[in-house]
Design a protein around this motif. Sequence first.
Motif, PDB file in Angstrom:
ATOM      1  N   HIS A 153    -108.067-113.304-122.903  1.00 12.17           N
ATOM      2  CA  HIS A 153    -108.808-112.181-123.466  1.00 12.17           C
ATOM      3  C   HIS A 153    -108.993-112.428-124.965  1.00 12.17           C
ATOM      4  O   HIS A 153    -108.019-112.594-125.691  1.00 12.17           O
ATOM      5  CB  HIS A 153    -108.051-110.867-123.236  1.00 12.17           C
ATOM      6  N   HIS A 154    -110.250-112.468-125.383  1.00 10.32           N
ATOM      7  CA  HIS A 154    -110.572-112.717-126.785  1.00 10.32           C
ATOM      8  C   HIS A 154    -111.263-111.486-127.359  1.00 10.32           C
ATOM      9  O   HIS A 154    -112.451-111.263-127.111  1.00 10.32           O
ATOM     10  CB  HIS A 154    -111.481-113.946-126.902  1.00 10.32           C
ATOM     11  N   PRO A 155    -110.528-110.679-128.129  1.00  9.63           N
ATOM     12  CA  PRO A 155    -111.127-109.496-128.729  1.00  9.63           C
ATOM     13  C   PRO A 155    -111.797-109.839-130.063  1.00  9.63           C
ATOM     14  O   PRO A 155    -111.156-110.332-130.979  1.00  9.63           O
ATOM     15  CB  PRO A 155    -109.914-108.585-128.949  1.00  9.63           C
ATOM     16  N   TRP A 156    -113.078-109.556-130.170  1.00 12.36           N
ATOM     17  CA  TRP A 156    -113.817-109.857-131.397  1.00 12.36           C
ATOM     18  C   TRP A 156    -113.295-109.064-132.582  1.00 12.36           C
ATOM     19  O   TRP A 156    -113.378-109.518-133.720  1.00 12.36           O
ATOM     20  CB  TRP A 156    -115.304-109.589-131.193  1.00 12.36           C
ATOM     21  N   GLY A 157    -112.739-107.897-132.330  1.00 15.63           N
ATOM     22  CA  GLY A 157    -112.241-107.067-133.423  1.00 15.63           C
ATOM     23  C   GLY A 157    -110.846-107.425-133.879  1.00 15.63           C
ATOM     24  O   GLY A 157    -110.358-106.916-134.880  1.00 15.63           O
ATOM     25  N   PRO A 176    -107.278-110.688-137.057  1.00 14.35           N
ATOM     26  CA  PRO A 176    -108.506-111.252-136.483  1.00 14.35           C
ATOM     27  C   PRO A 176    -108.277-112.661-135.932  1.00 14.35           C
ATOM     28  O   PRO A 176    -107.311-113.334-136.282  1.00 14.35           O
ATOM     29  CB  PRO A 176    -109.464-111.275-137.670  1.00 14.35           C
ATOM     30  N   GLY A 177    -109.188-113.069-135.041  1.00 15.74           N
ATOM     31  CA  GLY A 177    -109.166-114.435-134.530  1.00 15.74           C
ATOM     32  C   GLY A 177    -108.081-114.717-133.509  1.00 15.74           C
ATOM     33  O   GLY A 177    -107.811-115.879-133.218  1.00 15.74           O
ATOM     34  N   GLN A 178    -107.481-113.696-132.942  1.00 11.66           N
ATOM     35  CA  GLN A 178    -106.385-113.877-131.996  1.00 11.66           C
ATOM     36  C   GLN A 178    -106.873-113.692-130.556  1.00 11.66           C
ATOM     37  O   GLN A 178    -107.951-113.160-130.315  1.00 11.66           O
ATOM     38  CB  GLN A 178    -105.274-112.862-132.273  1.00 11.66           C
ATOM     39  N   ALA A 179    -106.042-114.104-129.620  1.00 15.53           N
ATOM     40  CA  ALA A 179    -106.350-113.949-128.196  1.00 15.53           C
ATOM     41  C   ALA A 179    -105.049-113.757-127.428  1.00 15.53           C
ATOM     42  O   ALA A 179    -103.955-113.992-127.955  1.00 15.53           O
ATOM     43  CB  ALA A 179    -107.098-115.167-127.674  1.00 15.53           C
ATOM     44  N   VAL A 180    -105.194-113.336-126.170  1.00 14.52           N
ATOM     45  CA  VAL A 180    -104.063-113.127-125.272  1.00 14.52           C
ATOM     46  C   VAL A 180    -104.339-113.907-123.995  1.00 14.52           C
ATOM     47  O   VAL A 180    -105.433-113.798-123.425  1.00 14.52           O
ATOM     48  CB  VAL A 180    -103.890-111.631-124.924  1.00 14.52           C
ATOM     49  N   VAL A 181    -103.351-114.669-123.547  1.00  9.68           N
ATOM     50  CA  VAL A 181    -103.455-115.376-122.275  1.00  9.68           C
ATOM     51  C   VAL A 181    -102.567-114.652-121.278  1.00  9.68           C
ATOM     52  O   VAL A 181    -101.389-114.397-121.561  1.00  9.68           O
ATOM     53  CB  VAL A 181    -103.024-116.859-122.401  1.00  9.68           C
ATOM     54  N   GLU A 207    -114.541-111.986-123.290  1.00 10.71           N
ATOM     55  CA  GLU A 207    -114.814-111.624-124.684  1.00 10.71           C
ATOM     56  C   GLU A 207    -115.007-110.112-124.752  1.00 10.71           C
ATOM     57  O   GLU A 207    -115.766-109.548-123.953  1.00 10.71           O
ATOM     58  CB  GLU A 207    -116.086-112.313-125.169  1.00 10.71           C
ATOM     59  N   TRP A 208    -114.314-109.465-125.677  1.00  6.81           N
ATOM     60  CA  TRP A 208    -114.405-108.012-125.825  1.00  6.81           C
ATOM     61  C   TRP A 208    -114.798-107.667-127.255  1.00  6.81           C
ATOM     62  O   TRP A 208    -114.280-108.240-128.200  1.00  6.81           O
ATOM     63  CB  TRP A 208    -113.067-107.351-125.506  1.00  6.81           C
ATOM     64  N   HIS A 209    -115.689-106.708-127.404  1.00  4.55           N
ATOM     65  CA  HIS A 209    -116.142-106.274-128.727  1.00  4.55           C
ATOM     66  C   HIS A 209    -115.322-105.077-129.179  1.00  4.55           C
ATOM     67  O   HIS A 209    -115.819-103.949-129.250  1.00  4.55           O
ATOM     68  CB  HIS A 209    -117.644-105.963-128.708  1.00  4.55           C
ATOM     69  N   GLY A 210    -114.053-105.337-129.454  1.00  2.00           N
ATOM     70  CA  GLY A 210    -113.143-104.293-129.896  1.00  2.00           C
ATOM     71  C   GLY A 210    -111.815-104.890-130.305  1.00  2.00           C
ATOM     72  O   GLY A 210    -111.675-106.113-130.414  1.00  2.00           O
ATOM     73  N   VAL A 211    -110.829-104.018-130.522  1.00  2.00           N
ATOM     74  CA  VAL A 211    -109.481-104.439-130.911  1.00  2.00           C
ATOM     75  C   VAL A 211    -108.573-104.323-129.688  1.00  2.00           C
ATOM     76  O   VAL A 211    -108.493-103.266-129.057  1.00  2.00           O
ATOM     77  CB  VAL A 211    -108.935-103.560-132.062  1.00  2.00           C
ATOM     78  N   LEU A 212    -107.891-105.412-129.363  1.00  2.00           N
ATOM     79  CA  LEU A 212    -106.967-105.438-128.234  1.00  2.00           C
ATOM     80  C   LEU A 212    -105.573-105.082-128.740  1.00  2.00           C
ATOM     81  O   LEU A 212    -105.118-105.619-129.749  1.00  2.00           O
ATOM     82  CB  LEU A 212    -106.967-106.828-127.599  1.00  2.00           C
TER      83      LEU A 212
END
Length: 177
Positions: free
Chosen positions: A2-6, A18-23, A50-55
Motif C-alpha cells: 500500500h503506497h499512500p501518496w499523502g 511522506p514517501g512511505q509504504a506498507v507491505v 496507490e492511495w491518494h491520502g494518508v495511511l
Amino acid sequence: MHHPWGGLRAEWDGPVTPGQAVVVDGGRIAALGPYEELLARYGERARVREWHGVLGPGRYEPDGAALLEAAYWPDPREAADLGTEPLTGAALAALDLTDTRWGASARRGVQRLLARGVTALAGPFARASVRTAVERSGLRAAARPLAVDADADFAVLADDGGCLVTVLGGRLVFRRA
C-alpha cells in the motif's frame, strides 16, 4: 503493498512521513518503510495499491456499544418509512425488534463504521446477535500503531478527513467509490 501518496502515520497522533509504504502479508504487516526500497524488495511479487491520502492506524470508536445496541440502523428497503439515519429514543422504542433485526442492524452499523475508517470499537455487547456481527466483522477492541508483525489494520484518510479505505487483518473491507 500500500503506497499512500499523502504519507504514512504510524501512530494516530504521530507525524506524517511522506514517501512511505506498507507491505502486508496475509493478515500481518510485513514491512514499513520508504516506498522505493520496499518496491525494490517486494515489487516483483507484490500488488501495489496507490492511495491518494494518508495511511495510518484506523479510528477507535469509544461509543461502539451505544451505536450498535442503542440505535437501529434501517435497512435501505425501510428508508421510505424509517429514513436512512440511525433511530434512537422514542423512534427506536416504537419498533418491535427481534434478535434477527438487531443483528441485521448491527451489520449495517458496522458497515457505516468501516466507511469512517474505524478498525476498533468499545464494547461490551449484551445482545448475542450484535456481538456476533462485531466478531465476524474483524473489528478489534483497541486500535494499535502500525508496526512490523502487527495486525494489518489501518485506514487511508483523504485531505478532508473522509475515509478512502479501511483494512482489517489485511482484508480490504471498505473502499470509497
